[in-house]
Design a protein around this motif. Structure first.
Motif, PDB file in Angstrom:
ATOM      1  N   LYS A 128       0.827  -1.217   0.000  1.00 16.79           N
ATOM      2  CA  LYS A 128       0.000   0.000   0.000  1.00 16.79           C
ATOM      3  C   LYS A 128       0.864   1.271   0.000  1.00 16.79           C
ATOM      4  O   LYS A 128       0.688   2.150  -0.842  1.00 16.79           O
ATOM      5  N   THR A 129       1.778   1.352   0.970  1.00 17.23           N
ATOM      6  CA  THR A 129       2.634   2.539   1.034  1.00 17.23           C
ATOM      7  C   THR A 129       3.502   2.636  -0.224  1.00 17.23           C
ATOM      8  O   THR A 129       3.764   3.740  -0.725  1.00 17.23           O
ATOM      9  N   THR A 130       3.916   1.496  -0.747  1.00 17.05           N
ATOM     10  CA  THR A 130       4.712   1.516  -1.983  1.00 17.05           C
ATOM     11  C   THR A 130       3.902   2.124  -3.132  1.00 17.05           C
ATOM     12  O   THR A 130       4.453   2.853  -3.960  1.00 17.05           O
TER      13      THR A 130
ATOM     14  N   PHE B 185       2.321  10.888   5.848  1.00 13.72           N
ATOM     15  CA  PHE B 185       3.156   9.699   5.995  1.00 13.72           C
ATOM     16  C   PHE B 185       2.638   8.780   7.092  1.00 13.72           C
ATOM     17  O   PHE B 185       2.076   9.238   8.085  1.00 13.72           O
ATOM     18  N   GLN B 186       2.894   7.477   6.874  1.00 19.62           N
ATOM     19  CA  GLN B 186       2.503   6.477   7.885  1.00 19.62           C
ATOM     20  C   GLN B 186       3.187   6.808   9.214  1.00 19.62           C
ATOM     21  O   GLN B 186       2.566   6.770  10.265  1.00 19.62           O
ATOM     22  N   ASN B 187       4.481   7.146   9.138  1.00 23.53           N
ATOM     23  CA  ASN B 187       5.185   7.647  10.318  1.00 23.53           C
ATOM     24  C   ASN B 187       5.210   9.170  10.191  1.00 23.53           C
ATOM     25  O   ASN B 187       5.805   9.703   9.271  1.00 23.53           O
TER      26      ASN B 187
ATOM     27  N   LEU C 179      -3.493   9.965   2.009  1.00 19.64           N
ATOM     28  CA  LEU C 179      -3.366   9.861   3.464  1.00 19.64           C
ATOM     29  C   LEU C 179      -2.965   8.430   3.823  1.00 19.64           C
ATOM     30  O   LEU C 179      -3.714   7.486   3.550  1.00 19.64           O
ATOM     31  N   ASP C 180      -1.779   8.287   4.431  1.00 22.40           N
ATOM     32  CA  ASP C 180      -1.290   6.948   4.774  1.00 22.40           C
ATOM     33  C   ASP C 180      -1.600   6.653   6.237  1.00 22.40           C
ATOM     34  O   ASP C 180      -0.949   7.171   7.135  1.00 22.40           O
ATOM     35  N   GLU C 181      -2.608   5.840   6.459  1.00 19.86           N
ATOM     36  CA  GLU C 181      -3.075   5.444   7.795  1.00 19.86           C
ATOM     37  C   GLU C 181      -3.340   6.654   8.709  1.00 19.86           C
ATOM     38  O   GLU C 181      -2.767   6.769   9.791  1.00 19.86           O
ATOM     39  N   PRO C 182      -4.222   7.559   8.256  1.00 22.08           N
ATOM     40  CA  PRO C 182      -4.455   8.785   9.029  1.00 22.08           C
ATOM     41  C   PRO C 182      -5.075   8.547  10.400  1.00 22.08           C
ATOM     42  O   PRO C 182      -4.917   9.380  11.298  1.00 22.08           O
TER      43      PRO C 182
HETATM   44 MG   LIG Z   1       2.278   1.040   4.824  1.00 22.97          MG
END
Ligand SMILES: [Mg+2]
Ligand SMILES: Nc1ncnc2c1ncn2[C@@H]1O[C@H](COP(=O)(O)OP(=O)(O)O)[C@@H](O)[C@H]1O
Length: 256
Positions: free
Chosen positions: A44-46, A86-88, A177-180
């Motif tokens: 997903k993030t990729t 970002f996820q982080n 939005l990555d894991e908001p």
């Molecule tokens: Mg991810």
């Protein structure tokens, strides 16, 4: 009339022997709230990294409003109108909440090659306008009461909202939005859901989001894409995804 914003066609990226994203195709229309879900390590993030130019696709096309952006530098893609979180969380920890958003607005104003080369600082008038604009975004994101707090001192849920405010300040057309909702409590998640809906309804943005909380995704997104081991296993409206046997087996475990 539908207006296509983003289309991935057979997007693929290999890292050595690993095909992290394999022949992924989906399309977002203007104003879509589109969810990307799947187990950890699914890719997903990729996908976000491909869309934002962090990685160049090994093959396939990433089309943003009629232009193949696959492999363009991230700064160029940002100026075309795509911004992400970002996820982080990646904020400027020593800067205040307001300043973090001003940076986002400022980036938008200094992206021309000429001003970058001359390194012209904004005028006082411009700076005042940027701060005003940033403050208005804080109001939208329900953060105006903490405008002068150092961002590092914010509770986690508010840091996530601040990242969205900063992304909005670049005035993107498409926001990723990555894991908001990660790390948020139920109340914060519900507030975030209505905020994301407002970002679409009131600001006309197109939203692509990754999220593990199924209640959050299913209650917010109108279409969902399910990734597993880099490949599509399903895409469609939430009801179809929720009841898809392949999705249940790979990810949901049981019908939700
Ligand atoms: Mg991810
Ligand atoms: N730069 C990289 N080099 C090698 N492998 C990577 C790189 N980035 C991601 N991967 C791998 O690609 C896969 C998908 O990762 P990721 O997209 O972060 O998954 P997700 O966001 O769905 O949890 C994982 O196996 C991860 O280890």
């Amino acid at each position: 009339m539908n207006e296509t914003v983003l289309t991935l066609t057979n997007a693929t990226i290999r890292f050595g022997g690993l095909v992290a994203v394999n022949n992924v195709s989906f399309s977002l229309q203007k104003g879509d709230l589109f969810g990307l879900i799947g187990p950890n390590g699914a890719g997903k993030t990729t996908c976000f990294n491909l869309i934002t130019g962090v990685y160049r696709p090994t093959s396939g096309v990433i089309d943003f409003k009629g232009q193949n952006i696959g492999g363009l530098p991230p700064a160029k893609i940002a100026t075309l109108g795509i911004c992400r979180t970002f996820q982080n969380i990646r904020l400027f920890p020593a800067l205040s909440v307001l300043e973090n958003v001003v940076v986002g607005a400022f980036l938008r104003h200094t992206t021309s090659l000429a001003s970058a080369l001359c390194y012209l600082p904004p005028s006082i008038k411009e700076t005042r306008a940027l701060r005003q604009e940033a403050f208005e975004l804080l109001e939208v994101m329900d953060l105006s009461d903490v405008a002068s707090v150092r961002s590092a001192d914010l509770p986690y849920g508010k840091q996530r909202r601040l990242e969205i405010a900063r992304a909005m300040a670049t005035q993107p057309e498409l926001i990723l939005l990555d894991e908001p909702a990660a790390g948020m409590n139920q109340k914060e998640k519900e507030d975030l859901q209505s905020t994301v809906r407002r970002i679409r309804d009131d600001f006309g943005k197109t939203v692509l989001l990754i999220e593990h909380d199924m209640r959050f995704v299913m209650g917010l997104c109108e279409r969902i894409f399910v990734l597993d081991h880099g490949e599509e296993i399903a895409q469609g409206p939430p009801e179809a995804i929720r009841n898809d046997p392949k999705v249940i087996e790979a990810y949901l475990g049981e019908a939700v």
